[in-house]
Design an enzyme around this catalytic site. Structure first.
Site, PDB file in Angstrom:
ATOM      1  N   LYS A 132     -47.817  11.736 -14.022  1.00 33.33           N
ATOM      2  CA  LYS A 132     -48.206  10.486 -13.359  1.00 33.33           C
ATOM      3  C   LYS A 132     -47.054   9.949 -12.509  1.00 33.33           C
ATOM      4  O   LYS A 132     -45.896  10.352 -12.701  1.00 33.33           O
ATOM      5  CB  LYS A 132     -48.602   9.454 -14.419  1.00 33.33           C
ATOM      6  CG  LYS A 132     -47.468   9.113 -15.375  1.00 33.33           C
ATOM      7  CD  LYS A 132     -47.954   8.270 -16.543  1.00 33.33           C
ATOM      8  CE  LYS A 132     -46.806   8.011 -17.502  1.00 33.33           C
ATOM      9  NZ  LYS A 132     -47.251   7.260 -18.687  1.00 33.33           N
TER      10      LYS A 132
ATOM     11  N   ARG B 184     -52.511  -2.473 -25.012  1.00 28.09           N
ATOM     12  CA  ARG B 184     -52.602  -2.235 -23.568  1.00 28.09           C
ATOM     13  C   ARG B 184     -53.951  -1.622 -23.231  1.00 28.09           C
ATOM     14  O   ARG B 184     -54.606  -2.023 -22.283  1.00 28.09           O
ATOM     15  CB  ARG B 184     -51.454  -1.296 -23.172  1.00 28.09           C
ATOM     16  CG  ARG B 184     -51.448  -0.875 -21.738  1.00 28.09           C
ATOM     17  CD  ARG B 184     -50.220  -0.066 -21.378  1.00 28.09           C
ATOM     18  NE  ARG B 184     -50.260   1.317 -21.879  1.00 28.09           N
ATOM     19  CZ  ARG B 184     -49.412   2.267 -21.505  1.00 28.09           C
ATOM     20  NH1 ARG B 184     -48.447   1.994 -20.644  1.00 28.09           N
ATOM     21  NH2 ARG B 184     -49.496   3.494 -21.995  1.00 28.09           N
TER      22      ARG B 184
ATOM     23  N   TYR C   2     -21.584  -7.870  -0.345  1.00 25.76           N
ATOM     24  CA  TYR C   2     -22.222  -9.181  -0.466  1.00 25.76           C
ATOM     25  C   TYR C   2     -21.663  -9.979  -1.637  1.00 25.76           C
ATOM     26  O   TYR C   2     -21.441  -9.428  -2.715  1.00 25.76           O
ATOM     27  CB  TYR C   2     -23.732  -9.016  -0.688  1.00 25.76           C
ATOM     28  CG  TYR C   2     -24.483  -8.508   0.507  1.00 25.76           C
ATOM     29  CD1 TYR C   2     -24.466  -9.205   1.725  1.00 25.76           C
ATOM     30  CD2 TYR C   2     -25.222  -7.329   0.437  1.00 25.76           C
ATOM     31  CE1 TYR C   2     -25.174  -8.734   2.825  1.00 25.76           C
ATOM     32  CE2 TYR C   2     -25.937  -6.861   1.528  1.00 25.76           C
ATOM     33  CZ  TYR C   2     -25.905  -7.568   2.722  1.00 25.76           C
ATOM     34  OH  TYR C   2     -26.595  -7.106   3.806  1.00 25.76           O
TER      35      TYR C   2
ATOM     36  N   MET D 160     -28.714  -2.499   0.421  1.00 29.78           N
ATOM     37  CA  MET D 160     -29.971  -1.783   0.633  1.00 29.78           C
ATOM     38  C   MET D 160     -29.733  -0.338   1.074  1.00 29.78           C
ATOM     39  O   MET D 160     -30.419   0.585   0.639  1.00 29.78           O
ATOM     40  CB  MET D 160     -30.816  -2.514   1.681  1.00 29.78           C
ATOM     41  CG  MET D 160     -32.226  -1.958   1.799  1.00 29.78           C
ATOM     42  SD  MET D 160     -33.228  -2.778   3.045  1.00 29.78           S
ATOM     43  CE  MET D 160     -33.544  -4.345   2.276  1.00 29.78           C
TER      44      MET D 160
HETATM   45  C1  PLP Z   1     -46.517   7.761 -19.765  1.00 27.76           C
HETATM   46  C2  PLP Z   1     -47.233   8.163 -20.987  1.00 27.76           C
HETATM   47  C3  PLP Z   1     -46.734   9.196 -21.798  1.00 27.76           C
HETATM   48  C4  PLP Z   1     -45.369   9.818 -21.596  1.00 27.76           C
HETATM   49  O1  PLP Z   1     -44.379   8.999 -22.161  1.00 27.76           O
HETATM   50  P1  PLP Z   1     -42.814   9.385 -22.087  1.00 27.76           P
HETATM   51  O2  PLP Z   1     -42.140   8.298 -22.818  1.00 27.76           O
HETATM   52  O3  PLP Z   1     -42.457   9.410 -20.636  1.00 27.76           O
HETATM   53  O4  PLP Z   1     -42.676  10.718 -22.714  1.00 27.76           O
HETATM   54  C5  PLP Z   1     -47.521   9.628 -22.842  1.00 27.76           C
HETATM   55  N1  PLP Z   1     -48.726   9.048 -23.098  1.00 27.76           N
HETATM   56  C6  PLP Z   1     -49.216   8.032 -22.369  1.00 27.76           C
HETATM   57  C7  PLP Z   1     -50.526   7.424 -22.709  1.00 27.76           C
HETATM   58  C8  PLP Z   1     -48.480   7.546 -21.299  1.00 27.76           C
HETATM   59  O5  PLP Z   1     -48.953   6.522 -20.569  1.00 27.76           O
END
Ligand code: PLP
Length: 416
Positions: free
Chosen positions: A50, A155, A283, A331
């Site tokens: 992802k 969640r 800055y 930046m």
């Molecule tokens: C992002 C995610 C993972 C992976 O988690 P990591 O801590 O990056 O290994 C696994 N399961 C779900 C549902 C996630 O959203």
């Protein structure tokens, strides 16, 4: 280019002098990290790709892992290929499919009824958690799906203590399209606070409450990278898959599972200037020279993902030597105190802000810790501007990094 067996430096080709900032991604290291995570988990993995593989490039990473793109080249890696690729949006699934990916794709964020047709068209295995969406999915004959159970993350997923409300829906699904998998997600697996055991017990309880409605071979999964690192857990807890993300990309979530550094963030020195005692840099003048200093300006800033939190804290490698970031990261540019390098630091030199240079390495997790930022955010931010290049190093025969380097700033340098 050949490599001495005692030099664990990956093979990074020289980049054109016109290139100012870039990110090298070591696909061989990603593959070896996947092997280590799979070995520790003891079960096949869903490789979480992802968010553009945490900023490192979803399609190249998926290919490197051996995911099926319908090509002969995939076959060689197939035995170690992930069971599925894990994504969070249907847009990500569409990108995989557009590139010819025919692997299983699991979307771990729950679908809403509006997403059902598209998810089906993309042949995504969705996470579902409510009767309405499960009903819509069944009505569409949507294909394999996974039931998400919330055990404390609050969640997504049906609450572990409210799963009885889904029994009727699962009963309807039972003979037409029962869930292929059942999963939960841990909120603090990297912390030894007892919460993993609590979530685990809730998950077991919830699965037991619907066991009679689940198919014989249902795939039970829960472990992210940290839960995998906690150790052999999937075997002991009868899981069938594990879902690592950040571990694939070389961040050591826990010291118990050393992984290989994957990214290298580099940029060129574009200016070197001498400063007098009492003069300030960048800055808000947060850093002042306490003696005559030589300052290098490097073409990397927070617009490239080098976070402002690393102002006056970060460290870079120039000619393999650690030099401190001075003043606020801007930046487009970041300044380094290169006094210790004397005349050796010149315009055009490469400064490494994350990853290996010579025998030293600034680990992703260590850089994030230095800036007190999330290593997830650090990686994902690298997608912002700097172009990515892929290298595929052979195994160096050791897990992790031989130098055992930390991310401490060099003590020889003056610090504010
Ligand atoms: C992002 C995610 C993972 C992976 O988690 P990591 O801590 O990056 O290994 C696994 N399961 C779900 C549902 C996630 O959203």
């Amino acid at each position: 280019m050949s490599r001495s067996p005692i030099t664990p430096e990956p093979i990074y080709p020289d980049r054109p002098a016109s290139l100012r900032a870039w990110v090298d991604v070591d696909l061989g290291a990603v593959r070896r990290n996947a092997d280590r995570l799979r070995a520790r988990a003891g079960v096949p993995i869903v490789a979480m790709v992802k968010a553009d593989a945490y900023g490192l490039g979803m399609v190249p990473i998926a290919r490197a892992l051996g995911a099926d793109f319908g090509e002969a080249a995939d076959a060689a890696r197939a035995p170690n290929a992930p069971w599925a690729l894990g994504i969070a949006t249907l847009h990500e699934a569409a990108e995989l499919r557009r590139h010819g990916c025919v692997a299983r794709v699991l979307c771990t964020t729950p679908l809403t009824v509006h997403d059902v047709p598209e998810a089906q068209a993309l042949q995504v295995r969705p996470a579902l958690h409510d009767s309405a969406t499960i009903g819509a999915w069944l009505a569409m004959q949507g294909g394999p799906w996974h039931l998400a159970i919330d055990t404390g993350m609050a969640r997504a997923g049906v609450r572990w203590d409210g799963i009885a409300a889904l029994r009727e829906t699962l009963h309807d699904a039972r003979h037409v399209n029962p869930p292929e998998g059942v999963f939960t997600h841990f909120h603090s697996a990297e912390v030894d606070d007892g919460s993993l055991a609590v979530q685990d017990a809730r998950f077991e309880q919830a699965v037991a409450a619907i066991r009679d409605l689940l198919p014989e071979g249902v795939l039970v999964h829960s472990d992210n990278s940290a839960a995998i690192a906690v150790g052999g857990a999937s075997n002991a807890r009868r899981r069938h898959l594990a879902r690592p993300g950040i571990g694939l990309y070389g961040a050591n979530v826990l010291p118990s599972l050393p992984l290989e550094q994957v990214v290298r963030v580099c940029a060129r020195v574009i200016d070197v200037r001498d400063m007098q005692s009492g003069e300030s840099v960048s800055y808000n003048a947060t850093w002042q020279a306490d003696s005559p200093r030589r300052i290098a300006t490097v073409a990397l800033g927070y617009a490239d993902g080098y976070r402002r939190a690393l102002s006056n804290r970060g460290v870079a490698l120039v000619h393999g030597v650690r030099v401190p970031v001075v003043g606020n990261v801007t930046m487009d540019m970041t300044m380094l105190d290169v006094t210790g390098l004397g005349a050796a630091c010149v315009v055009g030199d490469v400064a490494t802000f994350v990853g290996r240079d010579g025998l030293d390495v600034l680990r992703t997790d260590a850089v994030a810790a230095t800036g007190a930022i999330s290593m997830y955010e650090l990686l994902v931010g690298l997608r912002l501007r700097a172009p990515r290049f892929y290298v595929d190093t052979p195994s160096v025969g050791t897990a992790g990094d031989a130098s055992g380097a930390t991310n401490d700033p060099p003590s020889s340098e003056a610090r504010p």
